[in-house]
Write a protein that holds these residues in place. Structure first.
Motif, PDB file in Angstrom:
ATOM      1  N   GLU A  93       0.969  -1.311   0.061  1.00 34.32           N
ATOM      2  CA  GLU A  93       0.204   0.211   0.179  1.00 34.32           C
ATOM      3  C   GLU A  93       0.951   1.294  -0.010  1.00 34.32           C
ATOM      4  OE1 GLU A  93      -3.321   0.289   2.758  1.00 34.32           O
ATOM      5  OE2 GLU A  93      -2.876  -2.040   3.005  1.00 34.32           O
ATOM      6  N   GLN A  94       0.731   1.965  -0.876  1.00 34.58           N
ATOM      7  CA  GLN A  94       1.492   3.489  -1.097  1.00 34.58           C
ATOM      8  C   GLN A  94       1.244   4.175   0.170  1.00 34.58           C
ATOM      9  OE1 GLN A  94       0.801   5.622  -4.431  1.00 34.58           O
ATOM     10  NE2 GLN A  94       2.042   7.218  -4.108  1.00 34.58           N
ATOM     11  N   TYR A 111      10.658   3.083  10.788  1.00 37.13           N
ATOM     12  CA  TYR A 111       9.092   2.548  10.072  1.00 37.13           C
ATOM     13  C   TYR A 111       9.531   2.214   8.534  1.00 37.13           C
ATOM     14  CZ  TYR A 111       6.597   4.490  13.877  1.00 37.13           C
ATOM     15  OH  TYR A 111       6.213   4.647  15.174  1.00 37.13           O
ATOM     16  N   GLY A 112       9.164   0.932   8.161  1.00 36.13           N
ATOM     17  CA  GLY A 112       9.630   0.768   6.797  1.00 36.13           C
ATOM     18  C   GLY A 112       9.193  -0.838   6.789  1.00 36.13           C
ATOM     19  N   THR A 113       9.745  -1.800   5.833  1.00 40.48           N
ATOM     20  CA  THR A 113       9.130  -3.026   5.455  1.00 40.48           C
ATOM     21  C   THR A 113      10.427  -3.841   5.031  1.00 40.48           C
ATOM     22  OG1 THR A 113       7.359  -4.234   4.195  1.00 40.48           O
ATOM     23  CG2 THR A 113       8.692  -2.301   3.073  1.00 40.48           C
ATOM     24  N   THR A 137      14.102  -2.080   4.952  1.00 42.40           N
ATOM     25  CA  THR A 137      14.183  -0.777   4.358  1.00 42.40           C
ATOM     26  C   THR A 137      13.270  -0.051   5.031  1.00 42.40           C
ATOM     27  OG1 THR A 137      15.137  -1.823   2.228  1.00 42.40           O
ATOM     28  CG2 THR A 137      14.494   0.559   2.235  1.00 42.40           C
ATOM     29  N   ALA A 138      13.981   1.381   5.572  1.00 43.86           N
ATOM     30  CA  ALA A 138      13.251   2.248   6.309  1.00 43.86           C
ATOM     31  C   ALA A 138      13.351   3.616   5.093  1.00 43.86           C
ATOM     32  CB  ALA A 138      13.445   2.743   7.658  1.00 43.86           C
ATOM     33  N   ASP A 139      12.124   3.797   4.601  1.00 46.55           N
ATOM     34  CA  ASP A 139      11.962   5.032   3.539  1.00 46.55           C
ATOM     35  C   ASP A 139      12.347   6.292   4.193  1.00 46.55           C
ATOM     36  OD1 ASP A 139      11.483   3.356   1.090  1.00 46.55           O
ATOM     37  OD2 ASP A 139       9.605   2.625   2.058  1.00 46.55           O
TER      38      ASP A 139
END
Length: 589
Positions: A93-94, A111-113, A137-139
Protein backbone atom coordinates in the motif's frame (compact mmCIF):
# COMPACT_ATOMS: atom_id res chain seq x y z
CA UNK A 1 -2.81 -6.43 32.05
CA UNK A 2 0.59 -8.18 32.21
CA UNK A 3 3.66 -6.00 31.81
CA UNK A 4 5.38 -6.42 28.45
CA UNK A 5 8.66 -8.30 28.61
CA UNK A 6 11.72 -6.39 27.43
CA UNK A 7 12.92 -7.04 23.91
CA UNK A 8 15.91 -9.36 23.89
CA UNK A 9 19.17 -7.87 22.59
CA UNK A 10 19.54 -10.67 20.03
CA UNK A 11 16.02 -10.06 18.69
CA UNK A 12 13.95 -7.50 16.80
CA UNK A 13 10.25 -6.70 16.69
CA UNK A 14 8.47 -6.00 13.40
CA UNK A 15 4.86 -4.80 13.54
CA UNK A 16 4.40 -6.48 16.94
CA UNK A 17 6.05 -9.80 16.00
CA UNK A 18 9.30 -10.67 17.77
CA UNK A 19 11.94 -12.57 15.88
CA UNK A 20 13.27 -14.72 18.72
CA UNK A 21 10.32 -14.89 21.07
CA UNK A 22 7.62 -15.55 18.40
CA UNK A 23 9.51 -17.15 15.51
CA UNK A 24 12.53 -18.74 17.14
CA UNK A 25 14.95 -16.73 15.02
CA UNK A 26 18.39 -16.07 16.46
CA UNK A 27 19.61 -12.70 15.28
CA UNK A 28 23.31 -12.43 14.53
CA UNK A 29 25.47 -9.33 14.49
CA UNK A 30 23.80 -6.51 12.56
CA UNK A 31 26.12 -4.16 10.71
CA UNK A 32 24.27 -0.99 11.67
CA UNK A 33 24.02 1.45 8.74
CA UNK A 34 26.05 4.61 9.31
CA UNK A 35 23.62 6.68 7.28
CA UNK A 36 21.17 6.60 4.43
CA UNK A 37 21.76 5.95 0.76
CA UNK A 38 23.22 9.13 -0.70
CA UNK A 39 22.85 10.30 -4.28
CA UNK A 40 25.10 13.21 -5.16
CA UNK A 41 24.13 15.58 -7.97
CA UNK A 42 26.41 17.93 -9.86
CA UNK A 43 26.37 19.69 -13.19
CA UNK A 44 29.09 19.85 -15.82
CA UNK A 45 29.69 23.23 -17.43
CA UNK A 46 31.72 23.59 -20.65
CA UNK A 47 34.97 25.46 -20.04
CA UNK A 48 34.84 24.93 -16.28
CA UNK A 49 37.43 22.92 -14.40
CA UNK A 50 35.30 20.64 -12.25
CA UNK A 51 31.54 20.46 -11.77
CA UNK A 52 29.01 22.61 -9.93
CA UNK A 53 27.70 20.75 -6.85
CA UNK A 54 23.92 20.66 -6.58
CA UNK A 55 23.67 18.83 -3.29
CA UNK A 56 22.94 15.37 -1.95
CA UNK A 57 19.67 13.45 -1.96
CA UNK A 58 19.37 11.38 1.20
CA UNK A 59 17.31 8.26 0.65
CA UNK A 60 16.24 5.25 2.68
CA UNK A 61 18.18 3.45 5.39
CA UNK A 62 18.76 -0.29 4.98
CA UNK A 63 19.64 -3.01 7.47
CA UNK A 64 21.03 -6.46 6.57
CA UNK A 65 19.83 -8.75 9.36
CA UNK A 66 21.46 -12.21 9.62
CA UNK A 67 19.19 -14.78 11.30
CA UNK A 68 19.35 -18.49 11.92
CA UNK A 69 16.97 -21.12 13.25
CA UNK A 70 17.02 -24.75 14.36
CA UNK A 71 14.42 -27.35 13.43
CA UNK A 72 14.29 -31.08 14.15
CA UNK A 73 12.45 -32.20 11.00
CA UNK A 74 11.65 -31.24 7.42
CA UNK A 75 8.08 -30.49 8.46
CA UNK A 76 9.20 -28.10 11.22
CA UNK A 77 11.68 -26.52 8.80
CA UNK A 78 8.92 -25.76 6.26
CA UNK A 79 6.56 -24.48 8.96
CA UNK A 80 9.24 -22.04 10.14
CA UNK A 81 9.79 -20.74 6.59
CA UNK A 82 6.03 -20.24 6.13
CA UNK A 83 5.85 -18.36 9.45
CA UNK A 84 8.74 -16.09 8.36
CA UNK A 85 6.96 -15.31 5.09
CA UNK A 86 3.67 -14.56 6.85
CA UNK A 87 5.34 -12.43 9.56
CA UNK A 88 7.43 -10.25 7.25
CA UNK A 89 5.24 -9.91 4.15
CA UNK A 90 2.77 -7.05 4.03
CA UNK A 91 0.18 -5.92 1.52
CA UNK A 92 1.68 -3.32 -0.78
CA UNK A 93 0.00 0.00 0.00
CA UNK A 94 1.46 3.31 -1.05
CA UNK A 95 2.64 5.42 1.86
CA UNK A 96 2.21 2.64 4.45
CA UNK A 97 5.16 1.67 6.65
CA UNK A 98 5.37 -0.65 9.63
CA UNK A 99 7.16 -0.25 12.98
CA UNK A 100 10.49 -1.96 13.64
CA UNK A 101 12.46 -2.08 16.91
CA UNK A 102 15.88 -3.59 17.38
CA UNK A 103 17.02 -5.21 20.63
CA UNK A 104 20.16 -3.08 20.68
CA UNK A 105 18.02 0.14 20.70
CA UNK A 106 14.62 -1.00 21.99
CA UNK A 107 13.34 2.52 22.78
CA UNK A 108 13.74 3.73 19.17
CA UNK A 109 11.21 2.80 16.46
CA UNK A 110 11.88 2.86 12.71
CA UNK A 111 9.18 2.62 10.05
CA UNK A 112 9.55 0.59 6.86
CA UNK A 113 9.14 -2.91 5.44
CA UNK A 114 11.18 -5.95 4.49
CA UNK A 115 12.47 -5.69 0.93
CA UNK A 116 14.26 -9.04 0.68
CA UNK A 117 13.40 -12.50 2.12
CA UNK A 118 16.07 -14.69 0.49
CA UNK A 119 16.52 -18.45 0.36
CA UNK A 120 17.41 -20.14 3.64
CA UNK A 121 20.62 -22.20 3.41
CA UNK A 122 21.78 -25.10 5.58
CA UNK A 123 24.28 -24.29 8.27
CA UNK A 124 25.78 -27.82 8.12
CA UNK A 125 25.15 -30.93 6.03
CA UNK A 126 22.79 -33.46 7.51
CA UNK A 127 20.81 -31.01 9.68
CA UNK A 128 17.76 -28.79 9.17
CA UNK A 129 19.44 -25.82 10.90
CA UNK A 130 19.36 -22.89 8.45
CA UNK A 131 20.41 -19.27 8.02
CA UNK A 132 19.42 -16.33 5.84
CA UNK A 133 19.94 -12.58 5.70
CA UNK A 134 16.81 -10.41 5.78
CA UNK A 135 16.77 -6.91 4.31
CA UNK A 136 14.75 -4.25 6.11
CA UNK A 137 14.34 -0.81 4.47
CA UNK A 138 13.09 2.33 6.23
CA UNK A 139 11.99 4.84 3.60
CA UNK A 140 11.85 7.40 6.41
CA UNK A 141 15.36 6.84 7.74
CA UNK A 142 14.76 8.50 11.10
CA UNK A 143 14.20 6.51 14.26
CA UNK A 144 11.53 7.72 16.69
CA UNK A 145 11.35 7.56 20.48
CA UNK A 146 8.18 7.88 22.53
CA UNK A 147 6.71 11.41 22.73
CA UNK A 148 8.23 13.87 25.20
CA UNK A 149 6.10 16.60 26.82
CA UNK A 150 7.76 19.74 28.17
CA UNK A 151 6.13 22.38 30.37
CA UNK A 152 6.97 25.89 29.10
CA UNK A 153 7.68 28.22 32.03
CA UNK A 154 9.18 31.30 30.39
CA UNK A 155 8.22 33.56 27.49
CA UNK A 156 11.81 33.13 26.25
CA UNK A 157 12.31 29.40 26.76
CA UNK A 158 15.69 27.87 25.92
CA UNK A 159 15.55 24.13 25.24
CA UNK A 160 17.67 21.37 23.72
CA UNK A 161 15.52 18.53 22.29
CA UNK A 162 16.51 14.90 22.74
CA UNK A 163 17.81 12.92 19.79
CA UNK A 164 19.97 13.80 16.79
CA UNK A 165 17.44 14.42 14.00
CA UNK A 166 14.75 16.88 12.96
CA UNK A 167 11.69 16.96 15.20
CA UNK A 168 8.28 18.59 14.80
CA UNK A 169 6.90 20.15 17.98
CA UNK A 170 3.23 20.45 18.88
CA UNK A 171 2.38 23.39 21.14
CA UNK A 172 -0.71 23.30 23.37
CA UNK A 173 -1.59 26.79 24.66
CA UNK A 174 -4.43 27.22 27.18
CA UNK A 175 -4.93 30.84 28.35
CA UNK A 176 -6.46 31.94 31.62
CA UNK A 177 -8.02 34.98 29.90
CA UNK A 178 -9.20 35.91 26.39
CA UNK A 179 -6.34 36.55 23.96
CA UNK A 180 -6.29 38.35 20.61
CA UNK A 181 -3.02 36.97 19.31
CA UNK A 182 -0.72 34.03 20.01
CA UNK A 183 2.74 33.80 18.52
CA UNK A 184 5.61 31.32 18.67
CA UNK A 185 9.03 32.27 17.25
CA UNK A 186 12.55 30.86 17.31
CA UNK A 187 15.52 33.02 18.23
CA UNK A 188 17.85 31.49 15.61
CA UNK A 189 15.95 32.79 12.57
CA UNK A 190 13.30 35.54 12.23
CA UNK A 191 11.44 33.52 9.55
CA UNK A 192 10.78 30.64 11.95
CA UNK A 193 7.47 31.49 13.57
CA UNK A 194 3.74 30.86 13.74
CA UNK A 195 1.44 33.81 14.39
CA UNK A 196 -2.27 33.33 15.07
CA UNK A 197 -4.33 36.51 15.13
CA UNK A 198 -6.55 38.49 12.77
CA UNK A 199 -9.15 36.83 10.55
CA UNK A 200 -8.54 36.06 6.91
CA UNK A 201 -11.15 35.56 4.21
CA UNK A 202 -11.32 33.10 1.34
CA UNK A 203 -12.75 33.21 -2.18
CA UNK A 204 -15.26 30.73 -3.60
CA UNK A 205 -12.48 28.24 -4.34
CA UNK A 206 -11.26 28.41 -0.75
CA UNK A 207 -8.11 30.40 -1.55
CA UNK A 208 -7.06 32.83 1.15
CA UNK A 209 -7.56 36.47 0.20
CA UNK A 210 -5.06 38.67 1.95
CA UNK A 211 -6.90 41.88 2.73
CA UNK A 212 -3.81 43.29 4.41
CA UNK A 213 -1.10 43.13 1.71
CA UNK A 214 2.43 44.01 2.79
CA UNK A 215 3.80 47.22 1.25
CA UNK A 216 7.10 47.51 3.13
CA UNK A 217 9.18 45.01 5.07
CA UNK A 218 12.53 46.64 5.72
CA UNK A 219 14.98 45.02 8.20
CA UNK A 220 16.84 48.35 8.35
CA UNK A 221 20.27 46.86 7.68
CA UNK A 222 21.06 48.94 4.59
CA UNK A 223 20.67 52.51 3.38
CA UNK A 224 19.47 51.93 -0.20
CA UNK A 225 15.79 52.44 0.75
CA UNK A 226 16.53 55.60 2.73
CA UNK A 227 17.37 59.18 1.73
CA UNK A 228 19.69 61.29 3.82
CA UNK A 229 18.19 64.74 4.47
CA UNK A 230 20.92 67.31 5.14
CA UNK A 231 18.87 70.51 4.85
CA UNK A 232 15.88 71.16 7.11
CA UNK A 233 14.29 73.20 4.31
CA UNK A 234 13.77 69.91 2.43
CA UNK A 235 11.09 68.74 4.87
CA UNK A 236 7.59 70.10 5.22
CA UNK A 237 7.11 69.86 8.98
CA UNK A 238 8.80 70.93 12.17
CA UNK A 239 11.21 68.66 14.00
CA UNK A 240 12.62 68.73 17.50
CA UNK A 241 16.02 70.20 16.69
CA UNK A 242 18.21 70.69 13.62
CA UNK A 243 20.00 68.39 11.17
CA UNK A 244 23.70 67.51 11.27
CA UNK A 245 25.95 64.42 11.45
CA UNK A 246 25.60 61.12 9.60
CA UNK A 247 24.28 57.56 9.84
CA UNK A 248 25.64 54.11 9.07
CA UNK A 249 24.13 50.69 8.39
CA UNK A 250 24.89 47.71 10.63
CA UNK A 251 24.03 44.03 10.48
CA UNK A 252 20.68 44.56 12.22
CA UNK A 253 20.12 48.31 12.33
CA UNK A 254 20.71 51.82 11.03
CA UNK A 255 22.38 53.99 13.62
CA UNK A 256 24.27 57.22 14.12
CA UNK A 257 27.69 56.71 12.55
CA UNK A 258 30.52 55.80 14.87
CA UNK A 259 33.17 58.46 14.71
CA UNK A 260 36.07 58.74 14.15
CA UNK A 261 36.12 54.99 13.37
CA UNK A 262 33.81 52.02 13.41
CA UNK A 263 35.06 50.78 16.78
CA UNK A 264 34.72 54.10 18.59
CA UNK A 265 32.09 54.79 21.24
CA UNK A 266 31.81 58.31 19.88
CA UNK A 267 29.05 59.04 17.40
CA UNK A 268 28.67 61.60 14.62
CA UNK A 269 25.70 63.71 15.66
CA UNK A 270 27.58 66.72 14.29
CA UNK A 271 30.24 69.09 15.60
CA UNK A 272 29.37 70.08 19.21
CA UNK A 273 31.27 73.36 18.81
CA UNK A 274 28.84 74.46 16.06
CA UNK A 275 25.78 74.01 18.26
CA UNK A 276 25.94 76.47 21.11
CA UNK A 277 22.25 77.46 21.11
CA UNK A 278 21.04 74.53 23.23
CA UNK A 279 19.08 72.90 20.38
CA UNK A 280 19.08 69.18 19.63
CA UNK A 281 21.07 68.18 16.54
CA UNK A 282 21.77 64.99 14.63
CA UNK A 283 21.23 63.04 11.38
CA UNK A 284 17.85 62.78 9.65
CA UNK A 285 16.84 60.11 7.10
CA UNK A 286 13.58 59.44 5.26
CA UNK A 287 12.35 56.12 3.89
CA UNK A 288 11.33 55.90 0.26
CA UNK A 289 7.62 56.54 -0.17
CA UNK A 290 4.97 53.82 -0.37
CA UNK A 291 3.72 52.93 -3.85
CA UNK A 292 0.75 55.12 -2.93
CA UNK A 293 -0.42 56.87 0.21
CA UNK A 294 -2.91 54.74 2.17
CA UNK A 295 -5.78 55.81 4.42
CA UNK A 296 -6.07 52.49 6.23
CA UNK A 297 -2.86 50.79 7.29
CA UNK A 298 -0.83 49.08 9.95
CA UNK A 299 2.81 49.96 10.56
CA UNK A 300 5.36 48.44 12.92
CA UNK A 301 8.81 49.79 13.62
CA UNK A 302 11.49 49.30 16.25
CA UNK A 303 13.87 51.85 17.74
CA UNK A 304 16.67 51.46 20.25
CA UNK A 305 18.21 53.94 22.70
CA UNK A 306 21.12 53.23 25.04
CA UNK A 307 22.34 55.85 27.49
CA UNK A 308 25.84 55.07 28.82
CA UNK A 309 26.95 58.41 30.32
CA UNK A 310 24.54 59.53 33.02
CA UNK A 311 24.58 63.23 32.04
CA UNK A 312 24.41 62.64 28.28
CA UNK A 313 21.32 63.92 26.48
CA UNK A 314 20.36 62.09 23.29
CA UNK A 315 17.35 60.41 21.77
CA UNK A 316 15.64 59.40 18.55
CA UNK A 317 12.25 59.94 16.98
CA UNK A 318 10.16 58.38 14.22
CA UNK A 319 7.93 60.74 12.23
CA UNK A 320 4.97 59.47 10.23
CA UNK A 321 4.51 61.50 7.03
CA UNK A 322 1.41 61.95 4.86
CA UNK A 323 1.06 62.50 1.10
CA UNK A 324 1.61 66.25 1.56
CA UNK A 325 4.84 65.74 3.47
CA UNK A 326 3.22 66.70 6.78
CA UNK A 327 3.83 64.90 10.07
CA UNK A 328 0.92 62.73 11.22
CA UNK A 329 2.46 60.85 14.15
CA UNK A 330 5.59 60.93 16.32
CA UNK A 331 7.17 58.21 18.48
CA UNK A 332 10.28 59.01 20.51
CA UNK A 333 12.64 58.13 23.33
CA UNK A 334 14.44 61.19 24.72
CA UNK A 335 16.92 61.83 27.55
CA UNK A 336 16.45 64.72 29.97
CA UNK A 337 18.90 67.13 31.63
CA UNK A 338 21.10 66.45 34.66
CA UNK A 339 20.67 62.69 34.83
CA UNK A 340 16.90 62.67 34.85
CA UNK A 341 15.14 59.54 33.51
CA UNK A 342 14.66 58.99 29.78
CA UNK A 343 11.09 59.54 28.56
CA UNK A 344 8.95 57.77 25.94
CA UNK A 345 6.30 59.62 23.91
CA UNK A 346 3.67 58.86 21.25
CA UNK A 347 1.53 61.47 19.48
CA UNK A 348 -1.09 60.62 16.83
CA UNK A 349 -2.63 63.10 14.39
CA UNK A 350 -1.67 66.07 12.21
CA UNK A 351 0.53 68.86 13.57
CA UNK A 352 -1.47 71.22 15.73
CA UNK A 353 -4.24 68.62 16.19
CA UNK A 354 -2.23 65.68 17.48
CA UNK A 355 -3.39 63.54 20.41
CA UNK A 356 -0.88 62.55 23.09
CA UNK A 357 -1.27 58.78 23.39
CA UNK A 358 1.62 58.16 25.76
CA UNK A 359 4.16 60.17 27.71
CA UNK A 360 5.91 58.49 30.55
CA UNK A 361 8.78 56.78 32.30
CA UNK A 362 8.22 53.02 32.32
CA UNK A 363 9.82 51.30 35.34
CA UNK A 364 10.95 54.65 36.77
CA UNK A 365 13.61 54.48 39.48
CA UNK A 366 14.55 57.37 41.74
CA UNK A 367 18.28 57.11 42.38
CA UNK A 368 20.24 59.01 44.98
CA UNK A 369 21.14 62.54 43.92
CA UNK A 370 24.81 63.41 43.70
CA UNK A 371 27.08 66.12 42.31
CA UNK A 372 29.11 65.56 39.16
CA UNK A 373 32.31 67.57 38.72
CA UNK A 374 33.39 68.58 35.24
CA UNK A 375 36.79 70.17 34.65
CA UNK A 376 36.65 73.05 32.20
CA UNK A 377 39.42 75.38 31.01
CA UNK A 378 38.83 79.12 31.40
CA UNK A 379 40.74 82.09 30.05
CA UNK A 380 42.55 84.41 32.46
CA UNK A 381 43.69 87.99 31.93
CA UNK A 382 46.04 88.83 29.08
CA UNK A 383 49.39 90.38 29.97
CA UNK A 384 52.24 91.99 27.98
CA UNK A 385 55.89 91.22 28.63
CA UNK A 386 58.62 93.52 27.24
CA UNK A 387 61.75 92.00 25.76
CA UNK A 388 65.43 93.14 25.40
CA UNK A 389 65.69 94.91 28.73
CA UNK A 390 62.44 96.70 28.21
CA UNK A 391 63.47 98.28 24.94
CA UNK A 392 62.00 95.66 22.56
CA UNK A 393 58.44 95.20 21.38
CA UNK A 394 56.12 93.78 24.06
CA UNK A 395 54.67 90.17 23.75
CA UNK A 396 51.11 89.56 24.83
CA UNK A 397 50.27 86.22 26.47
CA UNK A 398 47.06 84.68 27.82
CA UNK A 399 46.76 82.61 30.96
CA UNK A 400 44.44 79.61 31.06
CA UNK A 401 43.35 77.83 34.19
CA UNK A 402 41.24 74.80 35.09
CA UNK A 403 38.04 75.03 37.04
CA UNK A 404 35.97 72.19 38.51
CA UNK A 405 32.28 72.86 37.97
CA UNK A 406 29.84 71.05 40.23
CA UNK A 407 26.59 69.97 38.53
CA UNK A 408 23.67 68.30 40.24
CA UNK A 409 22.84 64.79 38.97
CA UNK A 410 19.39 63.42 39.76
CA UNK A 411 20.48 59.86 38.91
CA UNK A 412 16.99 58.79 37.87
CA UNK A 413 16.37 55.98 35.36
CA UNK A 414 13.52 54.35 33.46
CA UNK A 415 13.17 51.47 31.02
CA UNK A 416 13.80 53.95 28.21
CA UNK A 417 17.34 54.69 29.46
CA UNK A 418 18.26 51.36 27.84
CA UNK A 419 15.10 51.15 25.77
CA UNK A 420 14.42 48.80 22.86
CA UNK A 421 10.77 49.14 21.76
CA UNK A 422 8.39 48.08 19.02
CA UNK A 423 5.51 50.38 18.16
CA UNK A 424 2.44 49.33 16.16
CA UNK A 425 -0.04 51.85 14.77
CA UNK A 426 -3.15 50.45 13.08
CA UNK A 427 -5.67 52.79 11.45
CA UNK A 428 -9.06 51.93 9.94
CA UNK A 429 -11.24 54.92 9.10
CA UNK A 430 -11.17 57.32 12.04
CA UNK A 431 -10.19 54.64 14.53
CA UNK A 432 -6.56 54.06 15.54
CA UNK A 433 -5.07 51.32 17.72
CA UNK A 434 -1.66 51.92 19.27
CA UNK A 435 0.56 49.33 20.98
CA UNK A 436 4.05 49.67 22.39
CA UNK A 437 6.14 46.67 23.45
CA UNK A 438 9.37 46.22 25.27
CA UNK A 439 11.86 44.19 23.22
CA UNK A 440 14.61 41.93 24.48
CA UNK A 441 18.02 43.47 23.81
CA UNK A 442 19.66 40.04 23.54
CA UNK A 443 17.47 38.26 21.01
CA UNK A 444 15.13 41.00 19.75
CA UNK A 445 11.90 39.23 20.69
CA UNK A 446 8.90 41.24 21.88
CA UNK A 447 8.36 41.18 25.63
CA UNK A 448 5.72 42.84 27.82
CA UNK A 449 3.38 45.57 26.63
CA UNK A 450 3.93 49.16 27.71
CA UNK A 451 0.58 50.06 26.17
CA UNK A 452 -1.71 47.55 24.47
CA UNK A 453 -4.21 48.35 21.72
CA UNK A 454 -5.01 51.81 23.08
CA UNK A 455 -7.89 53.09 20.98
CA UNK A 456 -7.91 56.63 19.57
CA UNK A 457 -11.06 58.00 17.91
CA UNK A 458 -10.12 60.79 15.50
CA UNK A 459 -12.32 63.71 14.57
CA UNK A 460 -12.93 64.27 10.87
CA UNK A 461 -10.46 67.16 10.83
CA UNK A 462 -7.81 64.88 12.39
CA UNK A 463 -8.02 62.24 9.65
CA UNK A 464 -4.86 61.53 7.67
CA UNK A 465 -3.26 59.24 5.12
CA UNK A 466 0.18 57.63 5.37
CA UNK A 467 3.03 57.80 2.86
CA UNK A 468 6.32 57.02 4.69
CA UNK A 469 8.37 57.58 7.83
CA UNK A 470 11.45 59.59 8.75
CA UNK A 471 13.93 58.97 11.56
CA UNK A 472 15.87 61.63 13.45
CA UNK A 473 18.59 60.86 16.02
CA UNK A 474 19.78 63.74 18.16
CA UNK A 475 21.95 64.92 21.00
CA UNK A 476 22.03 68.08 23.10
CA UNK A 477 25.20 69.75 24.33
CA UNK A 478 26.10 69.64 28.00
CA UNK A 479 28.92 71.34 29.93
CA UNK A 480 31.40 68.74 28.68
CA UNK A 481 30.72 69.89 25.09
CA UNK A 482 31.77 73.51 25.71
CA UNK A 483 34.95 74.67 24.02
CA UNK A 484 38.28 74.39 25.78
CA UNK A 485 39.67 77.84 25.03
CA UNK A 486 43.24 76.62 25.26
CA UNK A 487 42.93 73.66 22.81
CA UNK A 488 39.97 74.79 20.73
CA UNK A 489 38.34 71.37 21.35
CA UNK A 490 35.58 70.27 23.68
CA UNK A 491 36.30 70.13 27.40
CA UNK A 492 35.68 66.38 27.64
CA UNK A 493 34.85 63.55 25.26
CA UNK A 494 32.21 61.09 26.46
CA UNK A 495 29.80 58.48 25.11
CA UNK A 496 27.00 60.52 23.53
CA UNK A 497 24.55 57.57 23.47
CA UNK A 498 23.50 54.89 20.99
CA UNK A 499 20.37 55.47 18.87
CA UNK A 500 19.15 53.21 16.07
CA UNK A 501 16.15 52.02 14.07
CA UNK A 502 16.02 48.25 13.55
CA UNK A 503 12.94 47.47 11.43
CA UNK A 504 10.07 49.07 9.51
CA UNK A 505 6.95 47.25 8.27
CA UNK A 506 3.76 48.50 6.58
CA UNK A 507 0.67 46.75 5.27
CA UNK A 508 -2.39 48.29 3.67
CA UNK A 509 -5.81 47.44 5.06
CA UNK A 510 -8.36 46.81 2.31
CA UNK A 511 -12.06 47.09 3.12
CA UNK A 512 -12.06 46.29 6.83
CA UNK A 513 -8.90 44.22 6.53
CA UNK A 514 -8.46 40.77 8.01
CA UNK A 515 -10.60 41.91 10.92
CA UNK A 516 -10.72 45.68 11.43
CA UNK A 517 -9.95 45.48 15.11
CA UNK A 518 -8.35 42.92 17.39
CA UNK A 519 -10.73 40.34 18.83
CA UNK A 520 -10.05 37.13 20.73
CA UNK A 521 -8.52 34.22 18.86
CA UNK A 522 -9.02 32.06 21.95
CA UNK A 523 -11.15 32.43 25.06
CA UNK A 524 -10.10 31.61 28.60
CA UNK A 525 -10.02 27.86 29.18
CA UNK A 526 -9.96 26.93 25.48
CA UNK A 527 -6.83 25.41 23.93
CA UNK A 528 -4.94 26.38 20.78
CA UNK A 529 -2.88 23.58 19.22
CA UNK A 530 -0.06 24.63 16.89
CA UNK A 531 1.04 21.45 15.10
CA UNK A 532 4.38 21.87 13.33
CA UNK A 533 4.25 18.31 11.96
CA UNK A 534 0.97 18.69 10.08
CA UNK A 535 1.38 22.45 9.53
CA UNK A 536 -1.99 23.28 11.01
CA UNK A 537 -3.50 25.19 13.92
CA UNK A 538 -6.72 24.20 15.64
CA UNK A 539 -8.90 25.28 18.56
CA UNK A 540 -10.34 22.92 21.18
CA UNK A 541 -13.38 24.35 22.92
CA UNK A 542 -16.49 22.89 24.46
CA UNK A 543 -15.58 19.36 23.38
CA UNK A 544 -15.22 20.28 19.70
CA UNK A 545 -12.20 20.92 17.47
CA UNK A 546 -12.22 23.76 14.90
CA UNK A 547 -9.58 24.87 12.43
CA UNK A 548 -7.88 28.22 13.05
CA UNK A 549 -6.07 28.30 9.71
CA UNK A 550 -7.86 31.42 8.51
CA UNK A 551 -6.42 33.28 11.49
CA UNK A 552 -2.83 32.15 10.91
CA UNK A 553 -0.48 34.76 9.45
CA UNK A 554 0.45 34.09 5.82
CA UNK A 555 4.15 34.19 6.70
CA UNK A 556 3.92 31.44 9.33
CA UNK A 557 6.38 28.61 8.64
CA UNK A 558 5.56 25.98 11.32
CA UNK A 559 9.27 25.52 12.07
CA UNK A 560 10.92 22.30 13.20
CA UNK A 561 13.65 21.79 15.80
CA UNK A 562 16.79 19.64 15.77
CA UNK A 563 17.78 17.13 18.40
CA UNK A 564 20.88 18.10 20.33
CA UNK A 565 20.73 21.73 19.17
CA UNK A 566 19.70 24.41 21.66
CA UNK A 567 16.97 26.82 20.56
CA UNK A 568 15.33 29.82 22.20
CA UNK A 569 11.57 29.47 21.74
CA UNK A 570 9.78 32.78 22.26
CA UNK A 571 6.10 33.38 23.00
CA UNK A 572 4.24 36.70 22.86
CA UNK A 573 2.21 35.66 25.89
CA UNK A 574 3.05 35.68 29.58
CA UNK A 575 3.38 32.10 30.93
CA UNK A 576 1.72 33.34 34.12
CA UNK A 577 -1.42 33.97 32.07
CA UNK A 578 -1.34 30.73 30.04
CA UNK A 579 -0.48 27.07 30.37
CA UNK A 580 1.91 26.02 27.58
CA UNK A 581 3.11 22.52 26.77
CA UNK A 582 5.33 21.33 23.94
CA UNK A 583 5.16 17.70 22.81
CA UNK A 584 7.52 16.11 20.29
CA UNK A 585 8.96 12.73 19.30
CA UNK A 586 12.77 12.62 19.49
CA UNK A 587 14.31 11.33 16.27
CA UNK A 588 17.64 9.72 15.46
CA UNK A 589 19.45 9.98 12.15
Amino acid sequence: MAEELPLAKHSFEFDGIRAYEDLGLVVGHINWPTGTTITHSSQSVPGRYGEIPQGNAYGAKTWQIPVSFQTSSEEEHMETLINITRAFTRRAEQGVSFPMRFGTMPDVTYYGTFTALPEATQISVGTNDSQLTLTFTADDPKGYKDPVTVKITDSMFEYTPEGTGEIYPIFRITPKKDMEEIGVAYGSNPTKYVDVGYDQTADEQGNIIDKEPVLVSDPCNGLTTWTNIADISKINFGINGVIDGSVMSNENSISVKRSPNNTSVMYDYGDPLKHTDGKRYGPFIMHQGLPRAVKNFETDFRINHIKNYSRAISGNEVYGIDSNGKCIFRVSMQDAMQGRATRGEIHIGPEGKAIQVYKGYKDWHNGKNYTSYVTIVKQGKAYTKNTKGGKGKGKTSVNYYQSNVGIGNFNNTSFFNQGFVQCRIRKVGLKVWVSLWKCNNNDGKTDKYIIKNRVINLRQDQDFDFATIAWHANKTNITEDKVNLETGKVNKEYNYGWNSITSYFVKEILDDGNGNEPHPVVHAGDTVIIDCERNETSLIHGGSVDSLEKRVSLGSTYPSLWGGQSEVIGFNVDPKEVDIEMTYRPTYL
